[in-house]
Design a protein around this motif. Structure first.
Motif, PDB file in Angstrom:
ATOM      1  N   PRO A  46      -0.307   5.887 -10.929  1.00  0.00           N
ATOM      2  CA  PRO A  46       0.015   4.474 -10.754  1.00  0.00           C
ATOM      3  C   PRO A  46       1.182   4.094 -11.654  1.00  0.00           C
ATOM      4  N   PRO A  47       1.940   3.042 -11.292  1.00  0.00           N
ATOM      5  CA  PRO A  47       3.063   2.630 -12.133  1.00  0.00           C
ATOM      6  C   PRO A  47       2.562   2.217 -13.519  1.00  0.00           C
ATOM      7  N   PRO A  48       3.430   2.212 -14.520  1.00  0.00           N
ATOM      8  CA  PRO A  48       3.007   1.849 -15.874  1.00  0.00           C
ATOM      9  C   PRO A  48       2.418   0.444 -15.934  1.00  0.00           C
ATOM     10  N   ALA A  49       1.570   0.219 -16.938  1.00  0.00           N
ATOM     11  CA  ALA A  49       0.838  -1.042 -17.045  1.00  0.00           C
ATOM     12  C   ALA A  49       1.730  -2.287 -16.964  1.00  0.00           C
ATOM     13  N   PRO A  50       2.876  -2.346 -17.684  1.00  0.00           N
ATOM     14  CA  PRO A  50       3.694  -3.563 -17.590  1.00  0.00           C
ATOM     15  C   PRO A  50       4.128  -3.863 -16.157  1.00  0.00           C
ATOM     16  N   ALA A  51       4.493  -2.815 -15.413  1.00  0.00           N
ATOM     17  CA  ALA A  51       4.918  -3.024 -14.023  1.00  0.00           C
ATOM     18  C   ALA A  51       3.765  -3.568 -13.189  1.00  0.00           C
ATOM     19  N   ARG A  52       2.568  -3.054 -13.463  1.00  0.00           N
ATOM     20  CA  ARG A  52       1.414  -3.546 -12.694  1.00  0.00           C
ATOM     21  C   ARG A  52       1.130  -5.011 -13.005  1.00  0.00           C
ATOM     22  N   VAL A  53       1.266  -5.383 -14.272  1.00  0.00           N
ATOM     23  CA  VAL A  53       1.036  -6.784 -14.662  1.00  0.00           C
ATOM     24  C   VAL A  53       2.056  -7.691 -13.973  1.00  0.00           C
ATOM     25  N   VAL A  54       3.317  -7.284 -14.023  1.00  0.00           N
ATOM     26  CA  VAL A  54       4.360  -8.097 -13.389  1.00  0.00           C
ATOM     27  C   VAL A  54       4.087  -8.246 -11.895  1.00  0.00           C
ATOM     28  N   ALA A  55       3.697  -7.147 -11.248  1.00  0.00           N
ATOM     29  CA  ALA A  55       3.414  -7.204  -9.807  1.00  0.00           C
ATOM     30  C   ALA A  55       2.280  -8.191  -9.526  1.00  0.00           C
ATOM     31  N   THR A  68       9.826   8.470  -6.875  1.00  0.00           N
ATOM     32  CA  THR A  68       8.839   7.462  -7.240  1.00  0.00           C
ATOM     33  C   THR A  68       9.514   6.095  -7.185  1.00  0.00           C
ATOM     34  N   GLY A  69       8.731   5.048  -7.428  1.00  0.00           N
ATOM     35  CA  GLY A  69       9.275   3.698  -7.508  1.00  0.00           C
ATOM     36  C   GLY A  69      10.008   3.306  -6.234  1.00  0.00           C
ATOM     37  N   TRP A  70      11.178   2.690  -6.383  1.00  0.00           N
ATOM     38  CA  TRP A  70      11.905   2.152  -5.241  1.00  0.00           C
ATOM     39  C   TRP A  70      12.362   3.235  -4.277  1.00  0.00           C
ATOM     40  N   ARG A  71      12.660   4.435  -4.824  1.00  0.00           N
ATOM     41  CA  ARG A  71      13.085   5.511  -3.923  1.00  0.00           C
ATOM     42  C   ARG A  71      11.940   5.904  -3.002  1.00  0.00           C
ATOM     43  N   VAL A  83       9.530   3.854  -2.092  1.00  0.00           N
ATOM     44  CA  VAL A  83       9.377   2.730  -1.169  1.00  0.00           C
ATOM     45  C   VAL A  83      10.354   2.874  -0.014  1.00  0.00           C
ATOM     46  N   TRP A  84      11.633   3.162  -0.380  1.00  0.00           N
ATOM     47  CA  TRP A  84      12.680   3.191   0.638  1.00  0.00           C
ATOM     48  C   TRP A  84      12.525   4.385   1.583  1.00  0.00           C
ATOM     49  N   HIS A  85      12.222   5.556   1.012  1.00  0.00           N
ATOM     50  CA  HIS A  85      12.212   6.766   1.834  1.00  0.00           C
ATOM     51  C   HIS A  85      10.859   7.093   2.437  1.00  0.00           C
ATOM     52  N   VAL A  86       9.768   6.547   1.860  1.00  0.00           N
ATOM     53  CA  VAL A  86       8.444   6.907   2.366  1.00  0.00           C
ATOM     54  C   VAL A  86       7.731   5.716   3.004  1.00  0.00           C
ATOM     55  N   SER A  87       7.580   4.606   2.245  1.00  0.00           N
ATOM     56  CA  SER A  87       6.805   3.467   2.765  1.00  0.00           C
ATOM     57  C   SER A  87       7.519   2.773   3.921  1.00  0.00           C
ATOM     58  N   ARG A  88       8.831   2.525   3.742  1.00  0.00           N
ATOM     59  CA  ARG A  88       9.563   1.744   4.737  1.00  0.00           C
ATOM     60  C   ARG A  88       9.533   2.410   6.127  1.00  0.00           C
ATOM     61  N   PRO A  89       9.834   3.727   6.204  1.00  0.00           N
ATOM     62  CA  PRO A  89       9.757   4.347   7.537  1.00  0.00           C
ATOM     63  C   PRO A  89       8.350   4.312   8.129  1.00  0.00           C
TER      64      PRO A  89
END
Lengths: 276, 289
Positions: free
Chosen positions: A4-13, B196-199, B201-207
């Motif tokens: 899962p993303p780091p805790a701060p990112a989860r809080v912001v989300a 991970t992260g936005w990459r 999202v863009w390459h896996v989730s969006r399609p």
């Protein structure tokens, strides 16, 4: 496993998603609070103070806006549309899914094609037809055109296609007529899609504005959305709290039903997006 | 299953008759009527393309092109924004670690079920210049807000903002379902490969949610080409040249019993919907290829 993303990112989300959610319900809470204020409290610097709980605004709105009449009209139209619309669409969907008769493909595609037709291209002559049938300015004019729909037929046909043919055959061997097969075999296994279509139809009918605007001409046929629009169309609204009380009365039934049957509701309203 | 042949007709007879009478026939007649001049009482007079010529000529109908421009702007601005916002909100909300998914869904979906007329009246009050809470707050923090319901392009901008507000939840719910049903192993494999992260999202989730995106964009644009209720409610039925939309033009012509002319505008909306749908379907297909 994905980390899962780091805790701060989860809080912001969480903060963002909850913030937007608050923004979605805030206007309704504001409406409710304003409905309980005095006229002065609603418009001057006390805008952000708590109301003095003027519950009598609700009966005032109910009487001054003649809401009882419009409530009755809206309820009759929405219930008739829902009960008979769902029944007709289900019967037709059953016939198209499980019965064989010459021309059924052509007829089904005809029903399907009407899904794509915008109401703007048809309402003028739909209105003239409704008037010619003698329904002008009656409640029938508000529900008869919606007693079947291309979308409803399509949706129920897709759902009923999933009923195994062997079940239908078994019913036939037991000596059931086609309607008995529909009623005793198909309907009991179709409550989820029927519920979704019913909610979809009810919400559509309860909120429908354009068609009543075209057809309704007197208090005998005015429905709630039309009444709200009339109420608010004056240059000045005489009392905002009473106006907000009227809006609350108009919107509350749907909100309560929504909160109770949430899953079916989301399914019903969002069902046009279900992938085939 | 030859048994069913007669009852088959019986079951479809009334629904098909109703659809034919109230949708199919009026559409066909409406398309034909666009070539006539008719006030609904006397005999219709055949005028050929005259209604369309008058419609497209700014000197005879100065409002038509404004109403086309407003309607298209409304459709092409509100639909992508609401769709994107719904997707961005559904991304975290569909994750395993998100707390309170059902509660958030309840809130976000609420505006979708409430009558547009009620929502419009509510927002007209929230935004109104003298007594509305929104301008009030903006003034309190030292801004000088415009009159959202009257100044320049603000009325249309306000209507669009409210439309986005009320339709985000619909996109959110569909994306939430699509992302929850999405294949987790793909995201995991991408994570192993370092995406991970936005990459991711863009390459896996969006399609993975492309069918949902296509559905939302196409139905959203078609639906918003028919925009009417929200404009009537937020302008208190006093539609002006900055807020006029095609559906209002039809309604107005209909009220003046210019039925041929109204039908001609109906044909224009029909053609616009078909053209935009075809263009979008093509665009989405090209991108996925």
């Amino acid at each position: 496993m994905i980390r899962p993303p780091p805790a701060p990112a989860r809080v912001v989300a969480h903060i963002i998603v909850y913030g937007v959610s608050a923004f979605m319900i805030a206007p309704f809470i504001w409406m409710l609070l304003t409905a309980l204020k005095t006229d002065r409290e609603a418009i001057n610097s006390q805008l952000f103070s708590l109301p003095s709980w003027q519950w009598e605004n609700f009966p005032r709105a109910w009487e001054s806006a003649n809401l009882a009449r419009y409530y009755w009209n809206s309820t009759v139209v929405a219930l008739v549309t829902t009960v008979f619309g769902v029944l007709h669409n289900s019967l037709a969907g059953f016939a198209f899914a499980k019965l064989r008769f010459p021309g059924r493909r052509v007829l089904f595609w005809t029903a399907l094609a009407t899904m794509m037709l915008p109401a703007q291209a048809s309402f003028v002559f739909a209105y003239l037809i409704v008037s010619a049938l003698g329904f002008g300015d009656t409640l029938q004019a508000l529900y008869v055109p919606f007693l079947a729909s291309g979308f409803g037929i399509f949706y129920m046909r897709q759902a009923i296609s999933a009923v195994p043919d062997s079940l239908i055959e078994a019913g036939r061997i037991d000596g059931m007529s086609d309607f008995e097969v529909f009623w005793n075999v198909v309907v009991p296994s179709m409550w989820a899609p029927i519920g979704a279509l019913a909610i979809f139809t009810f919400v559509f009918s309860w909120n429908n504005f354009f068609w009543p605007l075209i057809v309704s001409d007197s208090d005998a046929t005015v429905t709630l959305p039309l009444a709200v629009s009339h109420l608010a169309s004056g240059r000045y609204v005489s009392s905002w709290p009473v106006m907000m009380a009227a809006l609350t009365i108009v919107t509350m039934p749907l909100v309560v039903v929504y909160l109770i049957f949430q899953r079916a509701f989301v399914r019903g309203v969002a069902m046009s997006g279900i992938k085939e | 299953m030859t048994l069913g042949s007669r009852t088959g007709y019986l079951f479809v007879a009334f629904p098909l008759a109703a659809i034919t009478l109230f949708t199919l026939a009026p559409t066909v007649v409406g398309i034909l009527a666009s070539l006539f001049d008719w006030n609904g009482i006397g005999l219709p007079r055949f005028v050929g393309p005259a209604n369309f010529i008058a419609l497209f000529d700014p000197s005879s109908d100065p409002l038509f092109w404004r109403s086309v421009a407003n309607t298209i702007a409304f459709a092409l601005i509100t639909t992508p924004i609401a769709t994107l916002a719904g997707f961005l909100l559904a991304l975290p909300a569909s994750a395993d670690w998100f707390v309170g998914r059902t509660f958030v869904r309840t809130c976000l979906f609420l505006p979708t079920i409430i009558s547009i007329v009620a929502v419009g009246v509510l927002w007209r009050w929230l935004l109104s210049d003298e007594i509305g809470p929104v301008p009030h707050v903006l003034r309190a923090i030292g801004l000088r807000p415009p009159n959202f319901l009257q100044d320049g392009l603000w009325p249309m901008a306000s209507i669009m903002a409210v439309q986005v507000w009320r339709s985000v939840g619909f996109a959110f719910v569909l994306y939430l379902a699509a992302l929850s049903g999405a294949d987790r192993s793909l995201t995991e494999a991408a994570a192993v490969d370092g995406a991970t992260g936005w990459r991711s999202v863009w390459h896996v989730s969006r399609p993975q949610v492309r069918p949902t995106t296509a559905f939302l964009l196409i139905t959203g644009v078609i639906g918003s080409l028919q925009v009417f209720d929200i404009v009537m409610a937020m302008t208190a039925q006093a539609v002006s040249s900055t807020t006029i939309v095609l559906n209002y033009s039809i309604y107005d012509e209909f009220r003046q019993s210019r039925l041929g002319y109204a039908s001609a505008i109906g044909v224009v909306i029909f053609a616009l919907s078909a053209a935009i749908t075809a263009a979008q379907a093509r665009l989405l297909r090209e991108r996925s290829a």
